[in-house]
Design an enzyme around this catalytic site. Structure first.
Site, mmCIF file in Angstrom:
data_model
loop_
_atom_site.group_PDB
_atom_site.id
_atom_site.type_symbol
_atom_site.label_atom_id
_atom_site.label_comp_id
_atom_site.label_asym_id
_atom_site.label_seq_id
_atom_site.Cartn_x
_atom_site.Cartn_y
_atom_site.Cartn_z
ATOM 1 N N ALA A 4 0.852 -1.206 0.000
ATOM 2 C CA ALA A 4 0.000 0.000 0.000
ATOM 3 C C ALA A 4 0.877 1.242 0.000
ATOM 4 O O ALA A 4 0.573 2.236 0.655
ATOM 5 C CB ALA A 4 -0.912 -0.003 1.230
ATOM 6 N N LEU A 36 4.970 11.032 1.639
ATOM 7 C CA LEU A 36 3.860 11.910 1.300
ATOM 8 C C LEU A 36 3.990 12.613 -0.044
ATOM 9 O O LEU A 36 3.010 13.200 -0.517
ATOM 10 C CB LEU A 36 3.660 12.962 2.414
ATOM 11 C CG LEU A 36 3.414 12.387 3.810
ATOM 12 C CD1 LEU A 36 3.322 13.522 4.827
ATOM 13 C CD2 LEU A 36 2.133 11.559 3.855
ATOM 14 N N ASN A 37 5.162 12.533 -0.670
ATOM 15 C CA ASN A 37 5.300 13.188 -1.983
ATOM 16 C C ASN A 37 4.603 12.403 -3.075
ATOM 17 O O ASN A 37 4.465 12.862 -4.201
ATOM 18 C CB ASN A 37 6.778 13.379 -2.346
ATOM 19 C CG ASN A 37 7.430 12.114 -2.894
ATOM 20 O OD1 ASN A 37 7.204 11.019 -2.389
ATOM 21 N ND2 ASN A 37 8.233 12.253 -3.946
ATOM 22 N N LYS A 51 -0.290 1.793 6.828
ATOM 23 C CA LYS A 51 -0.567 2.195 5.445
ATOM 24 C C LYS A 51 -1.837 1.526 4.921
ATOM 25 O O LYS A 51 -2.674 2.176 4.286
ATOM 26 C CB LYS A 51 0.615 1.810 4.540
ATOM 27 C CG LYS A 51 1.823 2.684 4.724
ATOM 28 C CD LYS A 51 2.837 2.409 3.613
ATOM 29 C CE LYS A 51 4.063 3.284 3.806
ATOM 30 N NZ LYS A 51 5.034 3.136 2.733
ATOM 31 N N LEU A 98 12.686 -7.851 -3.369
ATOM 32 C CA LEU A 98 12.744 -9.097 -4.128
ATOM 33 C C LEU A 98 12.212 -10.284 -3.328
ATOM 34 O O LEU A 98 11.465 -11.120 -3.823
ATOM 35 C CB LEU A 98 14.192 -9.336 -4.535
ATOM 36 C CG LEU A 98 14.473 -10.505 -5.461
ATOM 37 C CD1 LEU A 98 13.722 -10.346 -6.762
ATOM 38 C CD2 LEU A 98 15.975 -10.579 -5.725
ATOM 39 N N ASP A 99 12.577 -10.324 -2.082
ATOM 40 C CA ASP A 99 12.198 -11.407 -1.193
ATOM 41 C C ASP A 99 10.695 -11.653 -1.155
ATOM 42 O O ASP A 99 10.213 -12.765 -1.322
ATOM 43 C CB ASP A 99 12.636 -11.011 0.213
ATOM 44 C CG ASP A 99 13.534 -12.042 0.801
ATOM 45 O OD1 ASP A 99 13.325 -12.382 1.971
ATOM 46 O OD2 ASP A 99 14.428 -12.520 0.063
ATOM 47 N N ALA A 100 9.969 -10.594 -0.915
ATOM 48 C CA ALA A 100 8.514 -10.710 -0.808
ATOM 49 C C ALA A 100 7.919 -11.076 -2.157
ATOM 50 O O ALA A 100 6.973 -11.861 -2.246
ATOM 51 C CB ALA A 100 7.907 -9.403 -0.301
ATOM 52 N N CYS A 152 37.667 -7.705 1.793
ATOM 53 C CA CYS A 152 38.901 -6.920 1.731
ATOM 54 C C CYS A 152 38.721 -5.580 1.034
ATOM 55 O O CYS A 152 39.416 -4.609 1.348
ATOM 56 C CB CYS A 152 40.035 -7.719 1.090
ATOM 57 S SG CYS A 152 39.528 -8.559 -0.387
#
Lengths: 632, 323
Positions: A4, A36-37, A51, A98-100, A152
């Site tokens: 959402a 909110l944008n 949400k 990606l997981d969801a 490294c």
């Protein structure tokens, strides 16, 4: 609907206007100011609320007679099982990780429910349709995993700013403010390992009665001065590389100056504490000098100890924690300065450290419209007209919205075609725990795995397990593969299942003695599960941003962050290489000419003419030049 | 840049989009003034987009009273009688739009803008009109072109599963970075009248059929004195007859404007919400580009047809302005 957020708000609105009457929506997040944008169903007063719930209330205002059921929950929860998904006619994803997406993909396959997937990043977007057996599933085409960097590079030989950020965030910040018991690579790779590991315990702890200013300078000198000198002493490393220079606080900030900074706290609450405010640095888009970065470093450290003592030892980096962002920015910049890497503003650093996806309302609105069009086709069982649609930033052959026919399922897809995968591993060295964390969970995307060899269960997760079984599995995790009760050796075939996803996979094991530490840091190589080529730093499918875990895996690889360049993704280009068979090619009697666009298939271009360099550089260079304002 | 820095509030709110187009572009947006006339679903979507983007002000013009018919594709109208009873479309949309971003000034202007003078239009940086006659489109476009400063002009129309958008940026100069260099770009746009006057035969061969179809319906409404959007399937024969005439005049084969396409446009006259979202989104992006001076604006028509799913740019301009 799953999600959402940016796409979700636009999608819920358009679904409601289009006549959909029964909508369920799952989202685990709460509303933040930065939403909110574009997430226009939310207001300032809603910050902190769910949400899913607020979105529902907002849409009911203009469509009071439809049914919207919100779930403030994680879609991976066990209640969202196959039976749950079977209740629906179509599933629409508006996710950001990606997981969801993989999880939902598997559930939709198991439930045999059509899935409409989507994603947006800046001006780019895409919508894809997935029907079991008829089209590719979401995982048929490889999706690149989040970028990781060899240890490294982070600890000794950074060459890009992002390496400095990962160092500052996952090593230094974690060492100073995070869980003290966590393994930390901050002092590895010095030529004098034995001495420094003992020494390091003292270095990072604040000594009794030690002045905070003194402590700060001591840390500064240790990580930017001493550690660099130690690294320099190893000649081999620097044969073909530019040498870093050690930086000491007394050279950058003579003692007197820091004392002047002293007391600008105005009795603000712990949450509002900020080094920038304290030092009167107003603009997050400014690039600070080495002196300013050093001041921020010391001031931020001082403020943590003075005002947020309780948090120390518990903190993980949070992009919305201003002081943490300031500290990480400063630390990364000082390190960058040492290695001759360009410095970045707080705004830029925050984006990299926080894996922030840039986003605007218009792209989400366009994608939402396209999703609804496909959803309606799904309900009408309009099987011949499903499309994947790409929303481009720059037109290709006059097209800003480019429809492409879906592809047939990939016969080698280990998810929907049940093809086995292969794993090369040193069965005598690698433990079951590594296998579970790095392969089963991280690469294969299973959350609650059951691992079997033949009829023997090597490992499982579940709620109703008997205590003695739980103990056996816990013990198994610490054993090398070849030492398991049912030994896993070369030629073994393991079956791994996730019961919630109703997904099962076979893994053929092959023993291998040696692995390249830099290229194969996990010490395991999975094939048949094809990873997309990692030739650019930011090859993520559109709209996948957040790494799902902040904790480092035990020492071997470090999660990388988003590169600071904004680039077209490989997935868009991949779709047009024409290697896979599209649905239309199956049904037509004559196969179309694969070597280029023919007059028959003029609306199904095979190759995407992207002027790669121009596209990539326009936004990022412009943006950088706008934000690079050096202070005198 | 003193006094012109984005406020802390703006930086926090606009963070995600500043990462797309930069702080400078955001500043320019915040100083811009937009005029919008004709508030149906697509334009409502557009208004939502630019209010969220943080323009300086949006002025709404639409004196039509809200009825049940206005509701379907316009999510800015809340269907409670006492919310909209007696109010005009502009008034109701104004109230809703304000909520999306308190930093944007949203206001209503009443009256027929065709009668307004130069001083009125000079206040704006971009003018967007919809649901108006051919004559009014041309007139407003001309008013924009006569001003001393450049006022960007846009029109949108959506019918059923199709949508059309037109852009006129007059003589547009902007710069962009390409491989470390800054290049100066210039695009010349024809007015709406100039564009549609280009003989059909002179257009590139594969121009979207939707362009022609929209022109036929537009002409029909003009000739028959219909209100915009009023032409329906009942007018089928009249429309087909007009098509024949126009094709003959333009030496265009009638098959370039298929029966099926015209019939679709005449049958589904109401806006289709997904198409409103798409066209409203593209329009939003274009206006943002023109105001911020960032990004290649499209020239000069955009078409979308949900039937084939293509979102297509057509350059309809005479030889002097062809890019």
């Amino acid at each position: 609907m799953v999600g959402a957020g940016g796409i979700g708000c636009e999608l819920l609105k358009t679904l409601a206007l289009s006549g959909f009457q029964d909508i369920h929506i799952i989202d685990m997040d709460t509303i933040e100011v930065s939403n909110l944008n574009r997430q226009f169903l939310f207001r300032q007063s809603h910050v902190g609320q769910s949400k899913a719930k607020v979105a529902r209330d907002a849409v009911l205002r203009f469509r009071p007679n439809i049914s919207i059921t919100p779930y403030h929950a994680n879609v991976k929860e066990s209640r969202f099982n196959v039976d749950f998904f079977k209740e629906f006619d179509v599933v629409l994803n508006g996710l950001d990780n990606l997981d969801a997406r993989r999880h939902v993909n598997r559930l939709c396959l198991a439930a045999d429910i059509p899935l409409v997937e989507s994603g947006t990043t800046g001006f780019l977007g895409q919508v894809t349709v997935h029907l079991k057996g008829k089209t590719e599933c979401y995982e048929c085409q490889p999706k690149p995993a989040p970028k990781t960097y060899p240890v490294c590079t982070i600890t000794s030989t950074p060459s890009k700013f992002v390496h400095c950020i990962v160092w500052a965030k996952d090593l230094l910040f974690a060492k100073l403010f995070g869980d003290k018991n966590q393994e930390n690579d901050l002092n590895v790779r010095s030529s004098d390992t034995a001495n420094s590991s003992e020494h390091s315990e003292d270095v990072f702890e604040c000594r009794k009665d030690e002045d905070i200013e003194r402590y700060g300078r001591r840390i500064y000198d240790h990580v930017f001065g001493h550690n660099i000198e130690v690294a320099l002493s190893n000649e081999e490393t620097w044969k073909n590389r530019n040498k870093p220079r050690p930086i000491y606080s007394k050279d950058v900030l003579p003692e007197k100056q820091t004392k002047e900074n002293g007391n600008k706290e105005k009795g603000c609450a712990a949450d509002d504490v900020s080094a920038m405010v304290s030092l009167s640095l107003k603009n997050p888009q400014d690039i600070w000098s080495l002196v300013e970065n050093s001041r921020v470093f010391l001031e931020a450290l001082r403020l943590f100890f003075l005002k947020r003592e309780k948090d120390i030892g518990n903190l993980t980096f949070d992009k919305d924690d201003q002081l943490a962002v300031e500290f990480v920015t400063a630390a990364a910049n000082i390190r960058a300065s040492s290695f001759g890497i360009p410095l970045h503003s707080l705004f830029e650093a925050k984006g990299i450290a926080g894996n922030i996806v840039h986003a605007v309302a218009t792209t989400n609105a366009i994608i939402a419209g396209l999703i609804v069009i496909e959803a309606i086709k799904v309900l009408q069982k309009d099987n011949n007209n499903y499309r994947m649609t790409y929303c481009l930033e720059h037109p290709s052959r006059k097209l800003l919205l480019m429809p492409v026919e879906p592809y047939e399922p990939n016969r080698s897809c280990y998810v929907c075609s049940e093809t086995p995968v292969s794993l090369e591993v040193n069965t005598q060295r690698s433990k079951l725990r590594d296998f579970v964390e790095k392969i089963i969970k991280a690469k294969l995307g299973m959350n609650f795995p059951l691992i079997m060899q033949g009829a023997s269960i090597l490992y499982e997760v579940g709620e109703d397990l008997e205590e003695d079984m739980v103990a056996i599995y816990a013990a198994n995790l610490e054993k090398a593969l070849s030492e398991l009760p049912s030994p896993v050796t070369s030629g073994s075939v393991l079956t791994v299942e996730d019961l919630q996803q109703e997904f099962s996979c076979s893994i053929n094991i092959k023993h291998r003695e040696e692995f390249d530490e830099e290229k194969e840091p996990d010490g395991m190589l999975l094939s048949g599960w094809v990873e997309a080529p990692v030739d650019k730093d930011n090859n993520k499918p559109i709209g996948n941003d957040e790494s799902t875990s902040n904790a480092l895996p035990s020492g071997e690889t470090l999660e990388g962050e988003k590169d600071d360049e904004i680039q077209e993704t490989s997935e868009v280009v991949e779709a047009f290489t024409g290697k896979k068979r599209k649905l239309s090619e199956v049904s037509e009697v004559t196969a179309p000419d694969p070597s280029g666009p023919s007059s028959i298939n003029q609306n199904k271009p095979k190759k995407l003419d992207i002027d790669d360099e121009a596209d990539e550089l326009i936004i990022s260079d412009d943006w950088e030049s706008l934000t690079k304002k050096k202070k005198l | 840049m003193d006094g012109e820095e984005l406020t802390e509030q703006e930086t926090a709110l606009y963070d995600r989009q500043i990462r797309v187009w930069g702080a400078d572009a955001q500043r320019r947006l915040s100083k811009s003034h937009i005029l919008v006339c004709g508030l149906k679903g697509t334009v409502a979507e557009f208004c939502k987009n630019i209010v969220l983007a943080g323009v300086g002000s949006v002025t709404l013009v639409d004196d039509r009273v809200v009825t049940d018919e206005s509701l379907p594709a316009n999510f800015l109208i809340l269907p409670h009688e006492n919310h909209y009873n007696g109010k005009t479309l502009a008034e109701v949309c104004c109230d809703s739009l304000k909520e999306f971003n308190p930093m944007v000034d949203v206001a209503v202007e009443t009256g027929d803008i065709s009668t307004f003078g130069v001083e009125f239009f000079e206040k704006f940086d971009a003018v967007i009109i919809s649901c108006c006659s051919l004559g009014k489109k041309k007139l407003i476009n001309q008013k924009c072109r006569k001003l001393s400063k450049r006022v960007a002009f846009y029109t949108v129309e959506c019918r059923g599963s199709c949508g059309e958008m037109f852009v006129d940026l007059q003589d547009y100069k902007y710069s962009k970075k390409k491989l470390e260099e800054t290049i100066e770009c210039q695009i010349e746009y024809p007015s709406f009248e100039e564009a549609i006057s280009v003989p059909w035969r002179a257009l590139p061969r594969r121009v979207s059929k939707l362009y022609f179809a929209m022109r036929v319906i537009e002409q029909f409404e003009d000739v028959e004195g219909r209100n915009p959007g009023e032409t329906s399937i009942a007018d089928r024969l009249g429309v087909l007859k007009l098509r024949k005439e126009l094709c003959e005049t333009n030496s265009l084969d009638e098959s370039q404007i298929p029966d099926a396409l015209l019939e679709r446009l005449l049958t589904d006259t109401r806006e289709f919400p997904p198409v409103c979202a798409i066209i409203g989104g593209i329009l939003g992006q274009e206006v943002i580009k023109a105001i911020s001076g960032k990004g290649d604006p499209l020239k000069n028509f955009f078409f979308f047809d949900a039937m084939d799913g293509k979102g297509l740019i057509e350059d309809i301009s005479g030889p002097s302005t062809r890019s």
